[in-house]
Structures are given as structure tokens and as C-alpha cells.
Design an enzyme around this catalytic site. Structure first.
Site, PDB file in Angstrom:
ATOM      1  N   GLY A  90       0.949  -1.232   0.219  1.00 27.94           N
ATOM      2  CA  GLY A  90      -0.005  -0.339  -0.023  1.00 27.94           C
ATOM      3  C   GLY A  90       0.827   1.224   0.027  1.00 27.94           C
ATOM      4  CD  GLN A 138      -4.471  -6.579  -0.434  1.00 29.75           C
ATOM      5  OE1 GLN A 138      -3.978  -5.228  -0.773  1.00 29.75           O
ATOM      6  NE2 GLN A 138      -4.855  -6.809   0.599  1.00 29.75           N
ATOM      7  CG  HIS A 287       1.396  -8.347   6.164  1.00 31.21           C
ATOM      8  ND1 HIS A 287       0.178  -8.665   5.611  1.00 31.21           N
ATOM      9  CD2 HIS A 287       1.699  -7.023   5.932  1.00 31.21           C
ATOM     10  CE1 HIS A 287      -0.442  -7.466   5.181  1.00 31.21           C
ATOM     11  NE2 HIS A 287       0.607  -6.562   5.308  1.00 31.21           N
ATOM     12  N   GLY A 341       8.222  -8.317  -1.692  1.00 28.42           N
ATOM     13  CA  GLY A 341       7.660  -6.869  -1.043  1.00 28.42           C
ATOM     14  C   GLY A 341       8.577  -5.724  -1.108  1.00 28.42           C
TER      15      GLY A 341
HETATM   16  C1  LIG Z   1       5.325  -1.014   2.835  1.00 27.68           C
HETATM   17  C2  LIG Z   1       4.528  -2.343   2.759  1.00 27.68           C
HETATM   18  C3  LIG Z   1       3.164  -2.032   2.256  1.00 27.68           C
HETATM   19  C4  LIG Z   1       2.385  -3.501   2.565  1.00 27.68           C
HETATM   20  N1  LIG Z   1       1.214  -3.177   2.205  1.00 27.68           N
HETATM   21  C5  LIG Z   1       0.382  -4.361   1.957  1.00 27.68           C
HETATM   22  C6  LIG Z   1      -0.926  -4.432   1.441  1.00 27.68           C
HETATM   23  O1  LIG Z   1      -1.658  -3.136   1.042  1.00 27.68           O
HETATM   24  N2  LIG Z   1      -1.541  -5.513   1.384  1.00 27.68           N
HETATM   25  C7  LIG Z   1      -1.002  -6.809   1.438  1.00 27.68           C
HETATM   26  O2  LIG Z   1      -1.572  -7.758   1.212  1.00 27.68           O
HETATM   27  N3  LIG Z   1       0.355  -6.820   2.087  1.00 27.68           N
HETATM   28  C8  LIG Z   1       1.020  -5.500   2.214  1.00 27.68           C
HETATM   29  N4  LIG Z   1       2.385  -5.801   2.733  1.00 27.68           N
HETATM   30  C9  LIG Z   1       2.927  -7.029   2.707  1.00 27.68           C
HETATM   31  C10 LIG Z   1       3.421  -7.475   1.419  1.00 27.68           C
HETATM   32  O3  LIG Z   1       2.588  -7.854   0.584  1.00 27.68           O
HETATM   33  C11 LIG Z   1       4.256  -8.729   1.767  1.00 27.68           C
HETATM   34  O4  LIG Z   1       3.629  -9.733   2.228  1.00 27.68           O
HETATM   35  C12 LIG Z   1       5.606  -8.539   2.600  1.00 27.68           C
HETATM   36  O5  LIG Z   1       6.157  -7.339   2.106  1.00 27.68           O
HETATM   37  C13 LIG Z   1       6.704  -9.409   2.149  1.00 27.68           C
HETATM   38  O6  LIG Z   1       7.801  -9.518   2.947  1.00 27.68           O
HETATM   39  P1  LIG Z   1       9.064  -8.585   2.366  1.00 27.68           P
HETATM   40  O7  LIG Z   1       8.926  -7.031   2.242  1.00 27.68           O
HETATM   41  O8  LIG Z   1      10.139  -8.953   3.344  1.00 27.68           O
HETATM   42  O9  LIG Z   1       9.385  -9.414   1.098  1.00 27.68           O
HETATM   43  C14 LIG Z   1       2.862  -4.662   2.606  1.00 27.68           C
HETATM   44  C15 LIG Z   1       4.384  -4.724   2.951  1.00 27.68           C
HETATM   45  C16 LIG Z   1       5.122  -3.464   2.930  1.00 27.68           C
HETATM   46  C17 LIG Z   1       6.666  -3.546   3.239  1.00 27.68           C
END
Ligand SMILES: Cc1cc2nc3c(=O)[nH]c(=O)nc-3n(C[C@H](O)[C@H](O)[C@H](O)COP(=O)(O)O)c2cc1C
Length: 395
Positions: A90, A138, A287, A341
Site C-alpha cells: 500500500g 489485493q 506479511h 515486497g
Molecule cells: C510498505 C509495505 C506495505 C504493504 N502493504 C500491503 C498491502 O496493502 N496489502 C497486503 O496484502 N500486503 C501488504 N504488505 C505485505 C507484502 O505484500 C508482503 O507480504 C511483504 O512485504 C513480504 O515481505 P518482504 O517485504 O520481506 O518481502 C506490505 C508490505 C510493505 C513492506
């Protein structure tokens, strides 16, 4: 002589994702960097997501006549250039103007899917108009089910291929740095405002000419005047619905004829149940360490989940992936693809669309080298036999 890493701001000089992270830190205001980097509570899971990869070591084969590596794979019947997906995050417009579009275009460049978060700063209709982008959407399960339904209708109209339901965020995780850095929602502390003054490049890119980006998919959920991050955060928090359960998934399965992906599962029993509930894919995820602290990593449960669900549905993983070796380990344990992510977000913050492409290029060459050094030429040759537990195996 002291070993010295690159300390500039040119994303092209980044040799790995960690270099891109350092450049992102130099380019972003502190409160934005913390928003991306931070984990919940005292960040045990954030650290575990990285250290878990040390538990596995490769057992390479050397005399195997390795040829040019084929790193493509098939996801939902379509060819994907790499076993990667840019996952939903997001508020990407805070890292670079039109951040969602830049991520989507970079994904297209590598022939991989892009997942738009529902709390994005770009409307889904504006992403699907980008030709050649494979867009998945999503969604959080809000209390206002009529709004969820209307989002799904918009996805149908926009010809979105897959909907991703995130199940691990029905209650906000406790990210203390996001609290410390602000006096009130989106009102940074004085120290953060002073730091912001040293980031004119970011201000010009992100704030000029429209000011802070706003949420573009939530109009019907947020009253007029409450669509900025400042106004929306409390409403989104109240709208997240901890009563989310299997009946909601069944409701959604009836409503949505396209591919349905559940993101946020870790327990093998839940994964098995999901695979029997007609979902098309599961994303094992904590997450990125932003929700339940002291949670397992997807790498802790991946092999068990794969043993239970077999090929009933696609199996994806995310959380902590920063190196090609990490990705190859997950593929060897049965993942069909890894979702990214922060790895691509650091690229976005460091260099916009080109920075994301640079991040993907780094990962592609790391995967390619790893597969070749393991003695293989294609991803489907990877099996759990490629891996041996590192000693001592700490559980
Ligand atoms: C800044 C940020 C915003 C995120 N926003 C969402 C979101 O809006 N919806 C969601 O399902 N996951 C969200 N996530 C989780 C990511 O989809 C993902 O699961 C996660 O970043 C994976 O871990 P990594 O950053 O170590 O690769 C977010 C992660 C970050 C870092």
C-alpha cells in the site's frame, strides 16, 4: 583495509538488494523509510525472515553439462518470465510519484504479474489500462461487505485475472516506529520534519505538484475529505474485520469467477483447507514481519504445506526474500513462485521504474547463477534434495 560498500545514491551501482535498501534509506525521509522497512513489536519476525534461509544449504552437482538456464515458469496457465510476482504494497506513491504504475511497468518488462494493493495510490482502472501488464488485485475484507462487493464488481469490469484476499491483517500489526515518527496521523515529529528538509529530491518527486498521495480505490469506503492518509488510517483500521472466516471465503468464491488467491496463511492445516475450498493459490506469508511478531516464516512450513496440498493449487511464498539463493531454496521446497515486497520497493525508492527493473535484474541474475551452480538448467529440476539442513539445526 576496511571493507567499504557503495555509499552513493546511484541505483545502477547497486550490486544487490541490500545496496538498494541503503540507497533507499539515503533518498527517503526517515518516516517513509521506516514505514517500508519496519516490522511489528521488537521485530523478531523481521529478523527471522532473513535468518531462516541460513538453515538450508545447497548440495550442488558439478558434472552435469549445465546449459543456458531457463528461468521461466507457468502461472495459471500463462508463461511468466521469472518465478516472481511483485506483491501488493500500500501507499507506493510515497516512495516515488506514480509508484504503482512504475512497479507495474517494471513487472511487465520482466514478464511477471503485478499485484495492486487496495490501499494503493493508483486506481485499479488506471493500472489495467497499461497495456501488457498482468494485474492481480489485493483486497482486505472490510466490515462493509457492500464495499467489498463493489470492489469485486470493479475487478470484473476491469478484467482483472486474480483477486488476492489478505487474511493476516484483520487487526493492525503494532509497528511502533510508525507511531514514534508521528505526532498525529501523517503529522511527523519535529525531528522528522527537520530530516525531511534534507530530502528535496524526494519532495520534488513525491509532493510536487499535488501534495501527499491519496488512496484511490477506497472512495466509497472513505467519506469525502477523508481520503488522505491522515483521514483514512483510522477509518481503515475500524473497517478491518477480525471476524473474517471460511464462510467469507465461500461467499467470495461464489461471487468471483476468476482466480482466487489467499495470502497470509502459515499453518499447514489452513493451507490444506484452503486448497479444498476452491481457491486457486495460497501465499504463505507473515506479511514481511509487519503483523504477528514471533510468527513462523513461510520457510518453516513450506515443505509441510507442499506435502499436504500437492498440486491442488498454486503455492506462493513471501517474507524476507532478498537474494536469488533465497528464492531458489523456496522453489526447491515446492513454491511455484516468490512474491516480492520490500526488494522491489527499495528499487522503486532508489530509482523509480528503472530502479525496480534493476532490482529484478539483480534477482534474475542471482537465480540464474544459483541454478547453474547447483548443476541444473531449468527450474523444474529443483527438488528438496538440492537442500541439506545447516548444522546445528536450531528450531
Ligand atoms: C510498505 C509495505 C506495505 C504493504 N502493504 C500491503 C498491502 O496493502 N496489502 C497486503 O496484502 N500486503 C501488504 N504488505 C505485505 C507484502 O505484500 C508482503 O507480504 C511483504 O512485504 C513480504 O515481505 P518482504 O517485504 O520481506 O518481502 C506490505 C508490505 C510493505 C513492506
Amino acid at each position: 583495509m576496511k571493507r567499504q560498500r557503495y555509499s552513493g545514491r546511484n541505483y545502477k551501482k547497486a550490486l544487490n538488494i541490500s545496496d538498494l535498501e541503503c540507497i533507499a534509506k539515503r533518498r527517503l525521509p526517515n518516516f517513509v523509510f521506516e514505514y517500508v522497512y519496519g516490522g511489528s513489536d521488537d521485530e523478531h519476525t523481521l529478523r527471522h525472515n532473513r535468518s531462516v534461509f541460513d538453515r538450508y544449504q545447497f548440495e550442488p552437482r558439478t558434472l552435469t553439462r549445465v546449459g543456458p538456464r531457463n528461468l521461466s515458469t507457468t502461472l495459471f496457465g500463462q508463461q511468466s518470465g521469472l518465478p516472481l510476482v511483485i506483491g501488493p504494497t500500500g501507499f507506493n506513491g510515497m516512495l516515488s510519484q506514480d509508484g504503482d504504475k512504475k512497479l507495474a511497468k517494471a513487472a511487465r518488462q520482466y514478464g511477471i504479474p503485478f499485484v495492486l494493493s487496495n490501499v494503493s495510490t493508483t486506481a485499479l482502472e488506471d493500472i489495467v489500462t497499461l497495456e501488457g501488464v498482468t494485474t492481480w488485485m489485493q483486497i482486505y475484507f472490510y466490515r462493509d461487505r457492500a464495499f467489498v462487493k463493489s470492489l469485486i464488481e470493479r475487478c470484473k469490469k476491469a478484467d482483472i485475472e486474480a483477486i488476492v484476499i489478505t487474511t493476516d491483517s484483520a487487526i493492525y500489526g503494532n509497528r511502533e516506529w510508525d507511531i514514534r515518527n508521528f505526532r498525529r496521523p501523517m503529522k511527523p515529529t519535529i525531528a522528522n520534519l527537520l530530516h525531511l528538509m534534507s530530502k528535496p529530491g524526494w519532495m520534488l518527486d513525491v509532493l510536487y505538484p499535488n501534495g501527499l498521495p491519496t488512496f484511490k480505490n477506497l472512495d466509497e469506503l472513505l467519506p469525502p475529505g477523508k481520503r488522505s492518509a491522515q483521514g483514512a488510517s483510522a477509518i481503515i483500521g475500524q473497517q478491518l474485520d477480525p471476524s473474517l472466516n471460511w464462510e467469507d471465503i465461500a461467499w467470495l468464491r461464489d461471487l468471483w469467477p476468476g482466480k482466487l488467491i489467499i495470502k497470509g496463511i502459515l499453518a499447514p492445516e489452513e493451507a490444506e483447507k484452503a486448497s479444498q475450498a476452491g481457491v486457486d493459490a495460497i501465499v504463505l506469508s507473515n506479511h514481511g514481519g509487519r503483523q504477528l511478531n514471533h510468527s513462523l516464516s513461510p520457510m518453516d512450513t513450506l515443505a509441510d504445506v507442499k506435502a499436504r496440498i500437492g498440486n491442488r493449487c498454486h503455492l506462493f511464498v513471501d517474507s524476507g526474500f532478498r537474494r536469488g539463493t533465497d528464492i531458489v531454496k523456496a522453489l526447491a521446497l515446492g513454491a511455484d513462485a516468490v512474491w516480492l515486497g520490500r526488494a522491489t520497493l527499495y528499487g522503486l525508492a532508489a530509482g523509480g521504474q528503472e530502479g525496480v527493473e534493476h532490482a529484478l535484474g539483480i534477482l534474475r541474475s542471482e537465480i540464474d547463477r544459483t541454478v547453474g551452480l547447483l548443476g541444473y538448467s531449468a527450474l523444474d529440476e529443483l527438488t528438496p534434495e538440492c537442500l541439506k539442513p545447516a548444522h546445528p539445526l536450531t528450531l
